[in-house]
Design a protein around this motif. Structure first.
Motif: not given
Length: 229
Positions: A132-133, A136, A139-140, A180, A183-184
């Motif tokens: 997740a880190s 994330g 994505k940023l 993205s 992640l989802n």
């Protein structure tokens, strides 16, 4: 055992394929991009930070700084995979790594003597063992990269530069959509990046550098575009 890599140049096994071929640029295009590369006045140090300069070279340096950051990040991700990474995720992230390294090397060669120096990254806020880190942060970085190109495109004067920027941001947008979705699922064109008109959101140079500098020990400024760290 974790693999030690140079976060700027990459690992010893990194394939050194022709970045011009992958960028879709000919030797003639490189000549256009490098026409002003002998000028040294675009590389300016301001209060300990590295300034991108002005004009088209300034915008190219801006893109080069972001590509350095992204390349260093993915080199670290692939060299030290997070816990539970799948074969598919490894393949995706390796492809993205290769693209970012090619983008970085393309800008460095194209800008030549006017290129800013190699930047030192600071990824201390990222837990590279945690999926997740890592995703994330990916994505940023990818979303920031796309909004950066979209936000600065209107400042580019030379059509040759604009063509190359358009080709690279198209690839960055593919990266952003993929990350993205990892992640989802189904979020590849979510409202956090695409507005109600179906257009990708854009960000100013000041907004982008304010965020990017959080991952850099070597801070980047853009005094000609109203930003200084």
């Amino acid at each position: 055992m974790k693999t030690e890599i140079n976060p700027i140049t990459g690992g010893a096994n990194m394939a050194r394929r022709s970045f011009l071929r992958y960028a879709g640029a000919s030797a003639a295009t490189l000549a256009v991009l490098g026409a002003t590369s002998c000028k040294k006045d675009h590389k300016v140090i301001v209060d300990g930070s590295i300034d991108i300069g002005s004009g088209d070279i300034g915008i190219l340096n801006y893109a080069y700084a972001l590509e350095q950051l992204e390349a260093a990040f993915y080199l670290q991700v692939v060299a030290n995979p997070y816990n539970g990474i799948t074969a598919t995720e490894t393949a995706y992230l390796t492809d993205i790594r290769d693209h970012e390294v090619l983008h970085r090397d393309f800008f460095k060669a194209a800008i030549g003597g006017s290129a800013i120096q190699e930047l030192t990254t600071d990824f201390s806020s990222i837990n590279f063992s945690d999926r997740a880190s890592v995703l994330g942060a990916a994505k940023l970085l990818e979303d920031t990269g796309v909004t950066a190109y979209d936000g600065a495109g209107y400042l580019i004067q030379d059509s040759g530069y604009l063509t190359i920027a358009g080709k690279i941001v198209s690839v960055e947008a593919r990266h952003a959509a993929l990350i993205s979705n990892l992640l989802n699922s189904g979020s590849f064109a979510a409202s956090d990046q695409v507005d109600a008109n179906g257009l990708n959101k854009a960000a100013s140079i000041a907004e982008v550098l304010a965020g990017a500098n959080g991952f850099l020990k070597t801070k980047v400024s853009a005094v000609n575009y109203n930003y200084q760290p």
